[in-house]
Enzyme design. Structure first.
Site, short mmCIF file in Angstrom:
data_model
loop_
_atom_site.label_atom_id
_atom_site.label_comp_id
_atom_site.label_asym_id
_atom_site.label_seq_id
_atom_site.Cartn_x
_atom_site.Cartn_y
_atom_site.Cartn_z
N LYS A 39 0.83 -1.22 0.00
CA LYS A 39 0.00 0.00 0.00
C LYS A 39 0.86 1.26 0.00
O LYS A 39 0.71 2.15 0.85
CB LYS A 39 -0.96 -0.01 1.19
CG LYS A 39 -1.93 -1.19 1.22
CD LYS A 39 -2.86 -1.08 2.42
CE LYS A 39 -3.89 -2.20 2.44
NZ LYS A 39 -3.28 -3.51 2.78
N ILE B 288 5.52 10.73 -1.82
CA ILE B 288 5.72 11.60 -2.96
C ILE B 288 6.13 10.75 -4.16
O ILE B 288 6.70 9.66 -3.99
CB ILE B 288 6.75 12.71 -2.67
CG1 ILE B 288 8.12 12.10 -2.37
CG2 ILE B 288 6.27 13.59 -1.52
CD1 ILE B 288 9.22 13.15 -2.25
N GLY C 161 -7.65 -14.67 4.72
CA GLY C 161 -6.49 -14.97 5.56
C GLY C 161 -6.77 -16.03 6.60
O GLY C 161 -6.68 -17.22 6.34
#
EC number: 4.1.1.23
Length: 225
Positions: free
Chosen positions: A60, A64, A204
């Site tokens: 994830k 910048i 999971g």
């Protein structure tokens, strides 16, 4: 195509390798997250990859553009199937990341709104849209930029499919099997997710914490037919 992505949410390298070996013929992909990567880094990913199961690295990324591009540059040598980054990082961040993987097999998948978040959570962040509208907005941006698909909950998958088409991959998290409670707020069963248009479902603990992970994965796959 096996749509099950098994999340190996562990810091234990030996456990991850054991599960990957057990599940490589039972699931379509295994997912390694930030917890695992923080503990073992690229070398840990390489060790799990030796089990010959497609690998989804769920980091994830959100920073910048230059920082994300350099991070993707460092990760692309791992030859993974999927890498995630937050769509909220913006067009330039997404485009620069895409330019790094254009000659590799790695597909970039955009994270929309975390399945732990609700309308109230977005409101606290100053976002006036409801979750579904925000997910659709992000999905359309991801497709426009050229990402291969997105992660969302099954509750938004059908509208994403309608807006973005069948070639735009939809990975659904927040999948629940039986009775379990955690920090996920927008959830669905495996069958509900697939019926809503998801290409892949992330599961999971219902697999990894069961008495027989291989058998659990097989039963979930059968439930989809």
């Amino acid at each position: 195509m096996n749509p099950i992505i098994c999340a190996l949410d562990t810091q234990d390298l030996n456990e991850a390798i054991s599960l990957a070996n057990t599940l490589r013929d039972k699931v379509g992909m295994i997912k390694l997250g930030l917890e695992f990567f923080a503990a073992h880094g690229p070398s840990g990913v390489r060790e799990v990859a030796k089990c010959n199961v497609p690998t989804f690295l769920d980091l994830k990324l959100h920073d910048i553009p230059n920082t994300v591009a350099k991070t993707v540059e460092a990760i692309k040598v791992l030859n993974i199937e999927i890498l995630t980054l937050h769509i909220s990082g913006g067009t330039k961040m997404l485009e620069e990341a895409l330019s790094i993987v254009k000659d590799t097999k790695t597909k970039l998948i955009g994270v929309t709104v975390l399945t732990s978040m609700s309308n109230e959570d977005l409101s606290e962040l100053g976002i006036a849209r409801e979750v579904k509208s925000q997910v659709i907005l992000f999905a359309k941006l991801a497709k426009k930029v050229g990402l291969h698909g997105i992660v969302c909950s099954a509750l938004e998958a059908q509208e994403v499919y309608q807006e973005c088409g069948k070639d735009f991959k939809i990975i659904t998290s927040g999948i629940r099997v039986g009775f379990g409670h955690d920090d996920q707020k927008r959830t669905a069963t495996p069958k509900e997710a697939i019926n809503s248009g998801a290409d892949y479902i992330v599961i999971g603990r219902p697999i990894t914490k069961s008495n027989s992970p291989a058998n659990s994965a097989e039963l979930i796959l059968k439930s989809l037919s």
